[in-house]
Write an enzyme that holds these catalytic residues in place. Structure first.
Site, PDB file in Angstrom:
ATOM      1  N   CYS A 193      41.360  64.874  70.931  1.00  0.00           N
ATOM      2  CA  CYS A 193      40.053  63.811  71.515  1.00  0.00           C
ATOM      3  C   CYS A 193      40.394  62.581  71.880  1.00  0.00           C
ATOM      4  O   CYS A 193      41.125  61.740  70.320  1.00  0.00           O
ATOM      5  CB  CYS A 193      38.770  64.527  70.938  1.00  0.00           C
ATOM      6  SG  CYS A 193      38.665  63.968  69.491  1.00  0.00           S
ATOM      7  N   GLU A 205      31.744  65.646  57.884  1.00  0.00           N
ATOM      8  CA  GLU A 205      31.023  65.062  58.931  1.00  0.00           C
ATOM      9  C   GLU A 205      29.432  64.912  58.492  1.00  0.00           C
ATOM     10  O   GLU A 205      28.967  63.964  58.422  1.00  0.00           O
ATOM     11  CB  GLU A 205      31.323  65.432  60.612  1.00  0.00           C
ATOM     12  CG  GLU A 205      30.188  65.271  61.306  1.00  0.00           C
ATOM     13  CD  GLU A 205      30.037  65.830  62.342  1.00  0.00           C
ATOM     14  OE1 GLU A 205      29.303  66.236  62.900  1.00  0.00           O
ATOM     15  OE2 GLU A 205      31.683  66.212  63.492  1.00  0.00           O
ATOM     16  N   SER A 264      42.320  67.790  66.893  1.00  0.00           N
ATOM     17  CA  SER A 264      43.107  67.015  66.041  1.00  0.00           C
ATOM     18  C   SER A 264      44.577  68.077  66.050  1.00  0.00           C
ATOM     19  O   SER A 264      45.422  67.082  65.741  1.00  0.00           O
ATOM     20  CB  SER A 264      42.454  67.000  64.640  1.00  0.00           C
ATOM     21  OG  SER A 264      41.658  66.685  64.375  1.00  0.00           O
ATOM     22  N   HIS A 290      31.204  70.170  55.454  1.00  0.00           N
ATOM     23  CA  HIS A 290      31.889  69.268  56.124  1.00  0.00           C
ATOM     24  C   HIS A 290      31.455  68.180  56.153  1.00  0.00           C
ATOM     25  O   HIS A 290      30.588  67.568  55.622  1.00  0.00           O
ATOM     26  CB  HIS A 290      31.293  69.741  57.220  1.00  0.00           C
ATOM     27  CG  HIS A 290      32.806  68.879  59.010  1.00  0.00           C
ATOM     28  ND1 HIS A 290      33.495  68.402  58.867  1.00  0.00           N
ATOM     29  CD2 HIS A 290      34.134  70.155  58.824  1.00  0.00           C
ATOM     30  CE1 HIS A 290      33.793  67.962  59.645  1.00  0.00           C
ATOM     31  NE2 HIS A 290      34.552  69.577  59.647  1.00  0.00           N
ATOM     32  N   HIS A 328      41.931  67.124  59.753  1.00  0.00           N
ATOM     33  CA  HIS A 328      41.743  68.118  59.818  1.00  0.00           C
ATOM     34  C   HIS A 328      42.989  69.241  61.045  1.00  0.00           C
ATOM     35  O   HIS A 328      43.000  69.176  61.227  1.00  0.00           O
ATOM     36  CB  HIS A 328      40.830  69.213  60.102  1.00  0.00           C
ATOM     37  CG  HIS A 328      39.453  68.712  59.015  1.00  0.00           C
ATOM     38  ND1 HIS A 328      38.751  68.705  59.316  1.00  0.00           N
ATOM     39  CD2 HIS A 328      39.679  68.501  57.924  1.00  0.00           C
ATOM     40  CE1 HIS A 328      37.380  68.899  57.746  1.00  0.00           C
ATOM     41  NE2 HIS A 328      38.927  67.966  57.237  1.00  0.00           N
ATOM     42  N   SER A 351      39.947  73.237  60.497  1.00  0.00           N
ATOM     43  CA  SER A 351      39.468  72.417  61.563  1.00  0.00           C
ATOM     44  C   SER A 351      38.126  73.205  62.328  1.00  0.00           C
ATOM     45  O   SER A 351      38.529  74.228  63.055  1.00  0.00           O
ATOM     46  CB  SER A 351      40.857  71.409  63.026  1.00  0.00           C
ATOM     47  OG  SER A 351      39.919  71.532  64.069  1.00  0.00           O
ATOM     48  N   SER A 352      36.892  72.509  61.952  1.00  0.00           N
ATOM     49  CA  SER A 352      35.974  73.121  62.461  1.00  0.00           C
ATOM     50  C   SER A 352      35.798  73.573  63.887  1.00  0.00           C
ATOM     51  O   SER A 352      36.036  74.754  64.372  1.00  0.00           O
ATOM     52  CB  SER A 352      34.457  72.369  62.289  1.00  0.00           C
ATOM     53  OG  SER A 352      33.082  72.805  62.875  1.00  0.00           O
ATOM     54  N   ASN A 353      36.199  72.172  64.874  1.00  0.00           N
ATOM     55  CA  ASN A 353      35.997  72.461  66.303  1.00  0.00           C
ATOM     56  C   ASN A 353      37.779  73.842  66.884  1.00  0.00           C
ATOM     57  O   ASN A 353      36.919  74.274  67.587  1.00  0.00           O
ATOM     58  CB  ASN A 353      36.585  71.466  67.441  1.00  0.00           C
ATOM     59  CG  ASN A 353      38.019  70.841  66.696  1.00  0.00           C
ATOM     60  OD1 ASN A 353      39.123  71.064  67.888  1.00  0.00           O
ATOM     61  ND2 ASN A 353      38.334  70.001  66.145  1.00  0.00           N
TER      62      ASN A 353
END
Length: 292
Positions: free
Chosen positions: A12, A126, A261, A124, A40, A217-219
């Site tokens: 992104c 963030e 990522s 997290h 991540h 990676s959360s997303n």
């Protein structure tokens, strides 16, 4: 086998910006540091370390002086960054611009008398950084926690940028039951929404989905969840080494989506490996047929 790569796969804008800043730090400085993993994706972080970027924990970073320090994409608290500057360091702030905008919003709302509620993962980085900008914020991660928040005059509800939209609103709307005034603002990153929608659309069309990205990676984990809602066969991988090629060989139409990522080269390796395996399977089948 037909292989389809979903729209919006790979970096992104925020991740690309952070990687560009890391490359700049490596090129312009003999020694440069990153506070925690920049993004991540272990493979990219390892590559940057090999090129000269030193990754320090937050605790270790407090002792760094007179150096170039890169703030990771997930952000850090204002106090921590001030401390780094006091130690004579130059900061390259790779905090995602979307997060910087959220910081401003929640600080303003708290000044206006709102209690800020963040829907996200308490552990997290963030969310840890986001909460640090508040005097008395609340972090919740499920509907039960939302039901336990009662009797507040004004609530301002925001989301971790990588949440699923349905997950966020299911939790946020529960706050309306026991509180007088609840303002809900969707702060999920637009790139995240686009990627999740792409995962949904493609998952409906294929026999199998591959979701590629760092296991931390959360997303990417959210993409795996979304894909699983619309496709029965979903495989979560980090690199080409995790591909279950034998299992994939039975599918005619395979979709691939990658987290925010995930470097392009990992996506390319996955597609190339599947192409080669499919060719090999075809040649073996042809040889068997000719023998008969």
């Amino acid at each position: 086998m037909e292989i389809i790569i979903a729209d919006y796969s790979g970096f992104c804008g925020g991740v690309r910006r952070s990687v560009d800043l890391a490359n700049k730090a490596i090129e312009e400085n003999e020694i440069s540091y990153s506070v925690g993993p920049l993004i991540h994706n272990p493979q990219l972080v390892s590559k940057l370390e090999g090129e000269g970027l030193k990754v320090f924990s937050k605790e270790e970073a407090e002792g760094i002086k007179n150096s170039t320090v890169l703030i990771r994409a997930h952000g850090e608290s204002a106090k921590f960054k001030d401390k780094l500057i006091e130690n004579g360091n130059e900061l390259l702030d790779a905090t995602c611009p979307v997060l910087m905008n959220i910081y401003k919003k929640i600080v303003e709302k708290e000044k206006e008398g709102y209690k800020v509620v963040i829907v996200g993962d308490k552990t997290h980085p963030e969310i840890i950084a986001m909460e640090s900008f508040l005097n008395d914020g609340i972090i919740i991660s499920d509907e039960t926690e939302a039901k336990n928040i009662k009797g507040n005059g004004k609530l301002y509800v925001v989301s971790q940028t990588t949440n699923r939209l349905d997950y966020f609103y299911d939790i946020a709307n529960k706050l309306k039951d026991n509180n007088d005034s609840v303002v809900i603002e969707n702060t999920i990153c637009k790139a995240t929404e686009n990627r999740q929608q792409a995962a949904k659309s493609l998952a409906k069309e294929v026999d199998c989905m591959i979701v590629a990205g760092g296991f931390n990676s959360s997303n990417t984990n959210k993409l795996y969840q979304v894909a699983g809602m619309y496709c029965k066969n979903v495989f979560r991988i980090e690199t080409v080494k995790d591909l279950p090629l034998q299992k994939l060989s039975k599918f005619k139409k395979v979709g691939i989506i990658a987290g925010a990522s995930t470097p392009d080269e990992i996506i390319e390796e996955v597609v190339s490996s599947m192409d080669e395996f499919t060719k090999e399977e075809f040649m073996n089948s042809l040889e068997d047929s000719l023998k008969k």
